[in-house]
Write an enzyme that holds these catalytic residues in place. Structure first.
Site, PDB file in Angstrom:
ATOM      1  CG  MET A  90     -11.320  31.714  36.504  1.00  0.00           C
ATOM      2  SD  MET A  90     -10.583  31.060  36.363  1.00  0.00           S
ATOM      3  CE  MET A  90      -9.602  29.376  38.079  1.00  0.00           C
ATOM      4  N   PRO A  91     -16.249  30.043  37.359  1.00  0.00           N
ATOM      5  CG  PRO A  91     -16.270  28.105  38.304  1.00  0.00           C
ATOM      6  CD  PRO A  91     -16.140  29.090  38.451  1.00  0.00           C
ATOM      7  CB  VAL A  92     -20.695  33.719  36.235  1.00  0.00           C
ATOM      8  CG1 VAL A  92     -21.379  34.301  36.641  1.00  0.00           C
ATOM      9  CG2 VAL A  92     -18.755  33.982  35.697  1.00  0.00           C
ATOM     10  CB  THR A 133     -19.448  35.051  40.164  1.00  0.00           C
ATOM     11  OG1 THR A 133     -18.041  35.655  40.459  1.00  0.00           O
ATOM     12  CG2 THR A 133     -19.805  36.034  40.898  1.00  0.00           C
TER      13      THR A 133
END
Lengths: 69, 69, 69, 69, 69, 69
Positions: free
Chosen positions: D1-3, D40
């Site tokens: 979920m972190p980008v 990502t």
């Protein structure tokens, strides 16, 4: 000179952000071969209702998955 | 057509934002040779605890600089 | 500390970019009340086939406007 | 979920990028408490003529510093 | 793998965001030929006082248009 | 007024981009209640060697997965 942005879940506290930016900066400075002072990091806390994976907002209750809507 | 984003410190008031977007737009339209109406500007106010230079959050007290942690 | 991004048409030359970043930086430093050295600007040249307004790529021939597709 | 996005100088090779994304991901997953697969990372190589600090493009020759223009 | 960001006006409710991310994801997955689960969407609500077109903040009263300032 | 960015794999052709921006714009305009002409879309083609999920660049050969490095 490197600029890093991190979009992650809202809810992480200041201590988590401090640890995150310190380590991301150390890594990037070492790999890029630049002084740490050249690295800028921006951390954005995203509410779960503003983020989607697979087309479903992340605050969607588990009993109403994407396929049933 | 040009899209400009500005990430700056939280704390600037509306008058500052109005002046900023007017001048950034004027400059960009002139250099790009496009009408001002084609220029979009987004201004993001970043809290000091969400921004780091040199691996240290910008709201870190001065008596605990990066080097001492 | 301010970070500015500019997405504009591919085709502007280095002289245009130099003028753009100099003026955007001067304006932002003055309005934000920070030294110019604190301002970072990134300029991204976008090919016309990768940008759309009104749902039509910007390299679309004028005789095939959006409404006719 | 972190980008995560990283804008850094053009010129770093694939090995540098591989090391960078591996470490940024490990750090972020640990601090955020999420699996690595949720992270990502996008790496953007920016040409020096498209990046400015202090209003001067980074490919400006040293004998023509900002102050003299 | 596709990452989509949407910056739009503050004021759209959760139902609008849910519909938006569902459709953007469906379209992108189909055109890109990837599973929907690979698509991430971030939605950012921008206050009108932080967005400008033509150099004028979007919360500017209509009786003080850009041309008169 | 909405601004949409799409970061996806390099390799999609112009026809794919044209279809993508047309549909993303139609959806966003309808949900936001704004004219299509107000929607801007930027499409960025990311090389597989500049994108990572789980800390591994996307052009990594399948026989050298993340866990073995």
């Amino acid at each position: 000179m490197p600029v890093i942005t991190v979009d992650w879940w809202q809810g992480n506290d200041r201590a988590a952000r401090a640890e995150l930016v310190a380590e991301l900066t150390r890594t990037t400075a070492r790999v890029a071969g630049c002084p740490r002072e050249a690295v800028t990091v921006l951390v954005r806390d995203v509410p779960r209702g503003h983020w989607a994976t697979g087309g479903v907002l992340a605050d969607e209750p588990a009993d109403r998955p994407a396929g049933t809507r």
